[in-house]
Scaffold this motif. Structure first.
Motif, PDB file in Angstrom:
ATOM      1  N   PHE A   1      68.134  37.099  34.514  1.00 54.49           N
ATOM      2  CA  PHE A   1      69.514  37.409  34.165  1.00 54.49           C
ATOM      3  C   PHE A   1      69.541  38.554  33.156  1.00 54.49           C
ATOM      4  CE2 PHE A   1      69.817  32.778  35.132  1.00 54.49           C
ATOM      5  CZ  PHE A   1      70.677  32.873  36.224  1.00 54.49           C
ATOM      6  N   THR A   2      70.570  39.391  33.244  1.00 51.09           N
ATOM      7  CA  THR A   2      70.704  40.479  32.274  1.00 51.09           C
ATOM      8  C   THR A   2      71.960  40.348  31.423  1.00 51.09           C
ATOM      9  OG1 THR A   2      71.718  41.852  34.002  1.00 51.09           O
ATOM     10  CG2 THR A   2      69.350  42.130  33.606  1.00 51.09           C
ATOM     11  N   ALA A   3      72.817  39.383  31.737  1.00 50.51           N
ATOM     12  CA  ALA A   3      73.965  39.086  30.881  1.00 50.51           C
ATOM     13  C   ALA A   3      73.765  37.766  30.152  1.00 50.51           C
ATOM     14  CB  ALA A   3      75.255  39.033  31.704  1.00 50.51           C
ATOM     15  N   ASN A   4      73.243  36.800  30.854  1.00 48.92           N
ATOM     16  CA  ASN A   4      73.049  35.452  30.298  1.00 48.92           C
ATOM     17  C   ASN A   4      71.656  35.341  29.692  1.00 48.92           C
ATOM     18  OD1 ASN A   4      72.940  32.733  29.741  1.00 48.92           O
ATOM     19  ND2 ASN A   4      73.059  32.070  31.862  1.00 48.92           N
ATOM     20  N   MET A   5      71.539  35.699  28.430  1.00 55.75           N
ATOM     21  CA  MET A   5      70.231  35.675  27.780  1.00 55.75           C
ATOM     22  C   MET A   5      69.683  34.256  27.645  1.00 55.75           C
ATOM     23  SD  MET A   5      69.260  38.772  27.208  1.00 55.75           S
ATOM     24  CE  MET A   5      70.017  39.177  28.787  1.00 55.75           C
ATOM     25  N   THR A   6      70.562  33.281  27.475  1.00 51.90           N
ATOM     26  CA  THR A   6      70.107  31.888  27.411  1.00 51.90           C
ATOM     27  C   THR A   6      69.383  31.511  28.696  1.00 51.90           C
ATOM     28  OG1 THR A   6      71.982  31.306  25.993  1.00 51.90           O
ATOM     29  CG2 THR A   6      70.824  29.494  27.074  1.00 51.90           C
ATOM     30  N   GLY A   7      69.976  31.893  29.824  1.00 50.25           N
ATOM     31  CA  GLY A   7      69.357  31.576  31.114  1.00 50.25           C
ATOM     32  C   GLY A   7      67.996  32.210  31.265  1.00 50.25           C
ATOM     33  N   SER A   8      67.863  33.474  30.873  1.00 50.40           N
ATOM     34  CA  SER A   8      66.572  34.153  30.993  1.00 50.40           C
ATOM     35  C   SER A   8      65.514  33.518  30.095  1.00 50.40           C
ATOM     36  CB  SER A   8      66.723  35.639  30.656  1.00 50.40           C
ATOM     37  OG  SER A   8      67.369  36.323  31.699  1.00 50.40           O
ATOM     38  N   LEU A   9      65.913  33.129  28.878  1.00 52.99           N
ATOM     39  CA  LEU A   9      64.955  32.507  27.970  1.00 52.99           C
ATOM     40  C   LEU A   9      64.497  31.151  28.492  1.00 52.99           C
ATOM     41  CD1 LEU A   9      66.556  33.440  24.532  1.00 52.99           C
ATOM     42  CD2 LEU A   9      64.414  34.311  25.483  1.00 52.99           C
ATOM     43  N   VAL A  10      65.395  30.408  29.080  1.00 53.46           N
ATOM     44  CA  VAL A  10      65.007  29.122  29.671  1.00 53.46           C
ATOM     45  C   VAL A  10      64.064  29.341  30.844  1.00 53.46           C
ATOM     46  CG1 VAL A  10      65.857  27.111  30.939  1.00 53.46           C
ATOM     47  CG2 VAL A  10      67.063  27.887  28.894  1.00 53.46           C
ATOM     48  N   LEU A  11      64.386  30.315  31.693  1.00 55.96           N
ATOM     49  CA  LEU A  11      63.511  30.608  32.833  1.00 55.96           C
ATOM     50  C   LEU A  11      62.123  31.017  32.367  1.00 55.96           C
ATOM     51  CD1 LEU A  11      66.000  32.622  35.085  1.00 55.96           C
ATOM     52  CD2 LEU A  11      65.079  30.351  35.559  1.00 55.96           C
ATOM     53  N   ALA A  12      62.055  31.731  31.238  1.00 57.30           N
ATOM     54  CA  ALA A  12      60.762  32.166  30.717  1.00 57.30           C
ATOM     55  C   ALA A  12      59.904  30.988  30.268  1.00 57.30           C
ATOM     56  CB  ALA A  12      60.961  33.125  29.552  1.00 57.30           C
ATOM     57  N   GLY A  13      60.532  29.845  30.063  1.00 60.88           N
ATOM     58  CA  GLY A  13      59.772  28.660  29.679  1.00 60.88           C
ATOM     59  C   GLY A  13      59.265  27.856  30.855  1.00 60.88           C
ATOM     60  N   LEU A  14      59.651  28.232  32.059  1.00 60.06           N
ATOM     61  CA  LEU A  14      59.226  27.493  33.256  1.00 60.06           C
ATOM     62  C   LEU A  14      57.907  28.085  33.749  1.00 60.06           C
ATOM     63  CD1 LEU A  14      62.690  27.177  35.055  1.00 60.06           C
ATOM     64  CD2 LEU A  14      61.581  25.555  33.512  1.00 60.06           C
ATOM     65  N   THR A  15      56.830  27.670  33.148  1.00 53.31           N
ATOM     66  CA  THR A  15      55.524  28.287  33.413  1.00 53.31           C
ATOM     67  C   THR A  15      54.997  28.025  34.814  1.00 53.31           C
ATOM     68  OG1 THR A  15      54.429  26.339  32.478  1.00 53.31           O
ATOM     69  CG2 THR A  15      54.885  28.182  30.974  1.00 53.31           C
ATOM     70  N   SER A  16      55.559  27.067  35.504  1.00 46.23           N
ATOM     71  CA  SER A  16      55.072  26.754  36.852  1.00 46.23           C
ATOM     72  C   SER A  16      55.696  27.645  37.925  1.00 46.23           C
ATOM     73  CB  SER A  16      55.361  25.290  37.187  1.00 46.23           C
ATOM     74  OG  SER A  16      56.758  25.027  37.159  1.00 46.23           O
ATOM     75  N   ARG A  17      56.633  28.479  37.543  1.00 46.09           N
ATOM     76  CA  ARG A  17      57.271  29.335  38.541  1.00 46.09           C
ATOM     77  C   ARG A  17      56.292  30.381  39.061  1.00 46.09           C
ATOM     78  NH1 ARG A  17      62.931  31.915  37.490  1.00 46.09           N
ATOM     79  NH2 ARG A  17      62.549  32.345  39.690  1.00 46.09           N
ATOM     80  N   PRO A  18      56.409  30.747  40.350  1.00 43.78           N
ATOM     81  CA  PRO A  18      55.551  31.804  40.898  1.00 43.78           C
ATOM     82  C   PRO A  18      55.768  33.123  40.153  1.00 43.78           C
ATOM     83  CG  PRO A  18      56.684  30.604  42.658  1.00 43.78           C
ATOM     84  CD  PRO A  18      57.296  30.153  41.380  1.00 43.78           C
ATOM     85  N   ALA A  19      54.726  33.927  40.078  1.00 42.08           N
ATOM     86  CA  ALA A  19      54.780  35.236  39.416  1.00 42.08           C
ATOM     87  C   ALA A  19      55.346  35.112  38.010  1.00 42.08           C
ATOM     88  CB  ALA A  19      55.604  36.217  40.244  1.00 42.08           C
ATOM     89  N   TYR A  20      54.779  34.157  37.272  1.00 42.09           N
ATOM     90  CA  TYR A  20      55.306  33.871  35.941  1.00 42.09           C
ATOM     91  C   TYR A  20      55.202  35.075  35.001  1.00 42.09           C
ATOM     92  CZ  TYR A  20      55.880  31.713  31.360  1.00 42.09           C
ATOM     93  OH  TYR A  20      56.308  31.421  30.097  1.00 42.09           O
ATOM     94  N   GLY A  21      54.105  35.805  35.087  1.00 45.99           N
ATOM     95  CA  GLY A  21      53.937  36.973  34.229  1.00 45.99           C
ATOM     96  C   GLY A  21      55.020  38.005  34.448  1.00 45.99           C
ATOM     97  N   SER A  22      55.360  38.233  35.708  1.00 44.52           N
ATOM     98  CA  SER A  22      56.412  39.186  36.033  1.00 44.52           C
ATOM     99  C   SER A  22      57.761  38.702  35.497  1.00 44.52           C
ATOM    100  CB  SER A  22      56.482  39.381  37.551  1.00 44.52           C
ATOM    101  OG  SER A  22      57.541  40.248  37.911  1.00 44.52           O
ATOM    102  N   LEU A  23      57.981  37.392  35.584  1.00 48.60           N
ATOM    103  CA  LEU A  23      59.223  36.809  35.079  1.00 48.60           C
ATOM    104  C   LEU A  23      59.348  37.007  33.571  1.00 48.60           C
ATOM    105  CD1 LEU A  23      61.754  34.985  35.381  1.00 48.60           C
ATOM    106  CD2 LEU A  23      60.232  33.039  35.059  1.00 48.60           C
ATOM    107  N   VAL A  24      58.276  36.730  32.846  1.00 47.17           N
ATOM    108  CA  VAL A  24      58.308  36.854  31.392  1.00 47.17           C
ATOM    109  C   VAL A  24      58.526  38.307  30.970  1.00 47.17           C
ATOM    110  CG1 VAL A  24      56.940  36.632  29.286  1.00 47.17           C
ATOM    111  CG2 VAL A  24      56.947  34.790  30.961  1.00 47.17           C
ATOM    112  N   SER A  25      57.833  39.228  31.617  1.00 46.75           N
ATOM    113  CA  SER A  25      58.006  40.638  31.260  1.00 46.75           C
ATOM    114  C   SER A  25      59.436  41.093  31.538  1.00 46.75           C
ATOM    115  CB  SER A  25      57.012  41.512  32.022  1.00 46.75           C
ATOM    116  OG  SER A  25      57.251  41.456  33.425  1.00 46.75           O
ATOM    117  N   GLY A  26      60.015  40.607  32.628  1.00 44.87           N
ATOM    118  CA  GLY A  26      61.399  40.957  32.944  1.00 44.87           C
ATOM    119  C   GLY A  26      62.375  40.372  31.936  1.00 44.87           C
ATOM    120  N   ALA A  27      62.163  39.102  31.570  1.00 43.80           N
ATOM    121  CA  ALA A  27      63.045  38.457  30.602  1.00 43.80           C
ATOM    122  C   ALA A  27      62.949  39.135  29.238  1.00 43.80           C
ATOM    123  CB  ALA A  27      62.707  36.974  30.487  1.00 43.80           C
ATOM    124  N   ALA A  28      61.728  39.502  28.834  1.00 45.05           N
ATOM    125  CA  ALA A  28      61.540  40.169  27.541  1.00 45.05           C
ATOM    126  C   ALA A  28      62.199  41.551  27.537  1.00 45.05           C
ATOM    127  CB  ALA A  28      60.049  40.293  27.237  1.00 45.05           C
TER     128      ALA A  28
END
Length: 225
Positions: A39-66
């Protein structure tokens, strides 16, 4: 007690808030669907998603959220510095911010049209642009909607204000708050429909809404300090 009819400027500002909320829903839908589930408007949503370490391509997710979080905060800071709220909002500068937000969304449209399947570098750049647009409009809205409890990129605060005022027996700004929440959902629905026709149309909805918002915003001379 008789209610006071809204002024022309008040009606314009309410329309601007509705349009920007619509753009935020569209922008978030585009980013989540086409830029790696961030998400690029809902920062809460992105931060929560960044905590879901079991998601596929987790590294890409974290870099995107950051990236999105950093761009969002930088934009909020920059716009807040450029549009001081005291002694009164600088309407001319706020309007210029809306034009910048529209330009950022148009840049996203051009980028996805040129590269429908962006690589990792371009994806992060587009996330940064989208989040910057969202941060800028969030800061701008907070400058001119200081008393209504309305935010245009996330609705938890708006819903809280709505429910809390209802509990206190107040209906002030209730209609605007409801409209802003509904418009966020409609923006996401419209962008989703556009992307089902052609994925390159993802940012078009947000771009159109923010350009119209800039046009609707009260003219430069109205109440400009």
């Amino acid at each position: 007690m008789r209610s006071v009819p809204p002024t022309t400027d008040a009606r314009r500002l309410a329309t601007v808030s509705a349009l920007m909320s619509y753009a935020a829903g569209a922008g978030d839908a585009f980013a989540f669907a086409q830029l790696g589930g961030v998400f690029t408007a809902n920062m809460t949503g992105s931060l929560v998603l960044a905590g879901l370490t079991s998601r596929p391509a987790y590294g890409s997710l974290v870099s995107g959220a950051a990236t999105a979080l950093g761009a969002f905060l930088i934009a909020v800071y920059a716009v807040s510095r450029a549009t001081p709220g005291r002694p009164a909002p600088n309407w001319r500068r706020i309007r210029r911010v809306l034009w910048v937000v529209g330009g950022l969304n148009l840049a996203l449209l051009a980028a996805i049209a040129a590269k429908p399947s962006p690589g990792s570098g371009l994806r992060l750049g587009m996330l940064a642009v989208s989040a910057a647009a969202m941060g800028a409009q969030t800061a701008a809205a907070k400058r001119y909607e200081r008393s209504s409890g309305v935010t245009t990129t996330f609705v938890t605060g708006t819903l809280t204000s709505l429910a809390q005022d209802a509990a206190d027996g107040s209906t002030d700004h209730a209609a605007l708050r409801v409209v802003v929440v509904v418009m966020l959902v409609l923006g996401a629905l419209t962008a989703s429909g556009a992307m089902s026709l052609d994925q390159r149309l993802g940012p078009a909805v947000a771009a159109a809404a923010t350009v119209v918002a800039a046009l609707v915003f009260p003219p430069d001379g109205d109440r400009t300090p």
